[in-house]
Design a protein around this motif. Sequence first.
Motif, mmCIF file in Angstrom:
data_model
loop_
_atom_site.group_PDB
_atom_site.id
_atom_site.type_symbol
_atom_site.label_atom_id
_atom_site.label_comp_id
_atom_site.label_asym_id
_atom_site.label_seq_id
_atom_site.Cartn_x
_atom_site.Cartn_y
_atom_site.Cartn_z
ATOM 1 N N SER A 94 0.607 -0.896 0.139
ATOM 2 C CA SER A 94 -0.146 0.382 -0.166
ATOM 3 C C SER A 94 1.074 1.383 0.270
ATOM 4 O O SER A 94 1.872 1.173 0.733
ATOM 5 C CB SER A 94 -0.694 -0.137 1.390
ATOM 6 N N VAL A 104 -4.450 3.709 6.061
ATOM 7 C CA VAL A 104 -5.198 2.682 5.685
ATOM 8 C C VAL A 104 -5.316 2.548 6.882
ATOM 9 O O VAL A 104 -6.632 1.955 7.936
ATOM 10 C CB VAL A 104 -4.591 1.473 4.621
ATOM 11 N N HIS A 153 -8.734 11.638 1.444
ATOM 12 C CA HIS A 153 -8.006 11.529 0.160
ATOM 13 C C HIS A 153 -8.137 12.165 -0.878
ATOM 14 O O HIS A 153 -7.176 12.699 -1.219
ATOM 15 C CB HIS A 153 -9.843 10.243 -0.674
ATOM 16 N N TYR A 193 -4.063 2.102 -1.813
ATOM 17 C CA TYR A 193 -4.772 1.916 -0.560
ATOM 18 C C TYR A 193 -4.615 0.318 -0.079
ATOM 19 O O TYR A 193 -4.244 -0.049 0.279
ATOM 20 C CB TYR A 193 -6.043 2.682 -0.242
#
Length: 113
Positions: free
Chosen positions: A47, A53, A83, A112
Amino acid sequence: MVLGIVLAAVSVAVIAWGRMTMQRGGTNIDPTKPALAIVTGGPFGFSRNPLYVGLMGLLLGIGLIFDTWWGVLALIPVFLILHSGVVLREEAYLERKFGEPYRAYKASVRRYL
């Protein structure tokens, strides 16, 4: 409740692992300070944003622990703000700063999960 505890614990572990990996990689953890290197090891191998996350997982885990929907509902605005207000800006900055090496990393690792 058990699922919430497990999710929260895994999320905290991912955040800690990501922070340690960034420290070992010689870059700043604080997103307001300049990036000094592209970190691709540890959780950054699966990621590009494991700390974020982990934060989202922690929020969901806390909601499950306390058996409330606010944690789940809070995920939506928190994710949208994170985001658009943080991740997209960070990616643009890293692409400008590191160029092709960052683009190659971006092409090989998910944003992600």
